[in-house]
Design a protein around this motif. Structure first.
Motif, PDB file in Angstrom:
ATOM      1  N   THR A  45       0.864  -1.181   0.000  1.00 50.14           N
ATOM      2  CA  THR A  45       0.000   0.000   0.000  1.00 50.14           C
ATOM      3  C   THR A  45       0.898   1.229   0.000  1.00 50.14           C
ATOM      4  O   THR A  45       1.000   1.959   0.993  1.00 50.14           O
ATOM      5  N   ASP A  46       1.560   1.455  -1.132  1.00 49.79           N
ATOM      6  CA  ASP A  46       2.610   2.471  -1.193  1.00 49.79           C
ATOM      7  C   ASP A  46       2.097   3.883  -0.938  1.00 49.79           C
ATOM      8  O   ASP A  46       2.809   4.714  -0.377  1.00 49.79           O
ATOM      9  N   THR A  47       0.861   4.173  -1.347  1.00 49.32           N
ATOM     10  CA  THR A  47       0.325   5.522  -1.179  1.00 49.32           C
ATOM     11  C   THR A  47       0.209   5.919   0.287  1.00 49.32           C
ATOM     12  O   THR A  47       0.233   7.102   0.615  1.00 49.32           O
ATOM     13  N   HIS A  48       0.084   4.933   1.173  1.00 52.60           N
ATOM     14  CA  HIS A  48      -0.080   5.221   2.599  1.00 52.60           C
ATOM     15  C   HIS A  48       1.124   4.776   3.418  1.00 52.60           C
ATOM     16  O   HIS A  48       1.065   4.722   4.645  1.00 52.60           O
ATOM     17  N   GLY A  49       2.222   4.474   2.730  1.00 50.96           N
ATOM     18  CA  GLY A  49       3.428   4.053   3.394  1.00 50.96           C
ATOM     19  C   GLY A  49       4.472   5.149   3.410  1.00 50.96           C
ATOM     20  O   GLY A  49       4.185   6.313   3.708  1.00 50.96           O
ATOM     21  N   ILE A  50       5.693   4.817   3.022  1.00 53.43           N
ATOM     22  CA  ILE A  50       6.803   5.757   3.153  1.00 53.43           C
ATOM     23  C   ILE A  50       6.675   6.964   2.228  1.00 53.43           C
ATOM     24  O   ILE A  50       7.341   7.971   2.444  1.00 53.43           O
TER      25      ILE A  50
END
Length: 328
Positions: A45-50
């Motif tokens: 879930t890259d949009t809500h990760g780093i």
């Protein structure tokens, strides 16, 4: 570093933690934010990760998010209460609130906490997992800045207002995290950048001077998803007496020196109020097993995330050059 495409989770987490410590965050808060952003990216879930890290840094530096907040109950009962997050980073405020809900559910079967004066809190499932890891059912809601249209309107009125839940089972956690928009804001942005055709059922797109701009996302499942968006807003902003979705400033835009006043809702339920814990966990595992019998194409909540996490623990987390410049 322009050629770097993958980096280990531990390296990314350590780099972010060091940057947060330099700003003056406590050891606990710096470690918490770094861990949750990294774990979310590990699950894909890259949009809500780093990718959120540069924005969170802007919020700390500008003052939108307090570096040393005084998070506290304004009103508390044995099973719930309302929390003033004191404009904390949302991950910090939400972890504190869910811990309170968990403690209440262990002692009094239920724990319900509403939070006001908060900020963006990453992936909602982070907090429902906290409950499930303590053998409780977890539910989490948050309001957010307006990106979703209602009715026949072209303008945004509701946030993407996610709903997350987690349950313990014999084989792990049964978790899901879903926005109440048809598709994500980031997906539409990526499609616009690639000049791809966007279905009308996904978003309202405005075309001016040869370029396309996102006006608003469409609600998940039409008016039913719109109702879910309203439900989340009622359970968060209205209970916390905070601004409505369309009154919130946008996460990725200035001013970074003014509070956003985002609201959250956390619920922890002790299944032992209804059934033996081991029987309940068996039942959840049985439900998953029965669902998988339907066919090989059945994807259970959290299944893709678990597979991605195993892969990225081995290959590392993919990071774009621009993001690496903000972290390293």
């Amino acid at each position: 570093m322009s050629q770097l495409t993958h980096i280990s989770a531990s390296d990314v987490s350590n780099l972010m933690e060091q940057e947060l410590l330099k700003l003056g965050l406590s050891d606990h808060d710096a470690a918490l934010i770094s861990y949750m952003l990294t774990d979310t990216s590990l699950e894909g879930t890259d949009t809500h990760g780093i990718r959120l890290f540069p924005t969170y840094i802007n919020e700390f530096v500008g003052g939108r998010a307090n570096i040393k907040p005084n998070i506290h109950f304004m009103h508390e009962t044995p099973v719930g209460g309302i929390v003033d997050a004191d404009h904390a980073n949302g991950l910090v405020a939400s972890s504190w609130a869910m811990e309170q809900a968990i403690a209440k559910a262990k002692q009094n079967w239920l724990g319900m906490v509403v939070v006001g004066n908060s900020n963006h809190f990453g992936a909602a499932v982070n907090f429902t997992k906290m409950a499930a890891q303590d053998d409780l059912l977890g539910i989490c809601l948050t309001n957010s800045d307006a990106l979703v249209s209602i009715g026949d309107g072209l303008e945004a009125f509701l946030g993407t207002n996610p709903i997350a839940f987690s349950a313990p089972s014999k084989t792990g956690l049964f978790s899901a995290d879903l926005a109440t928009s048809q598709v994500s804001f980031s997906k539409i942005k990526q499609m616009l950048a690639a000049n791809e055709t966007i279905p009308d059922s996904w978003a309202n797109i405005e075309q001016t001077s040869g370029s396309k701009h996102l006006k608003a996302l469409q609600p998940l499942g039409g008016y039913k998803g719109q109702a879910l968006g309203f439900l989340v807003q009622i359970m968060t902003a209205l209970l916390a007496n905070m601004p409505l979705d369309h009154q919130l400033s946008h996460l990725y835009e200035a001013p970074y020196d003014e509070p956003r006043k985002v609201s959250h809702f956390f619920l922890a339920i002790n299944p032992k109020m209804f059934i033996g814990l081991e029987q309940f966990k068996h039942n959840v595992s049985l439900l998953a097993a029965e669902a998988k019998k339907v066919g090989p194409d059945v994807i259970l909540p959290g299944e893709l995330e678990s597979k991605t996490k195993l892969q990225r623990l081995h290959t590392g987390i993919p990071i774009e050059p621009w993001l690496w410049d903000h972290i390293a």
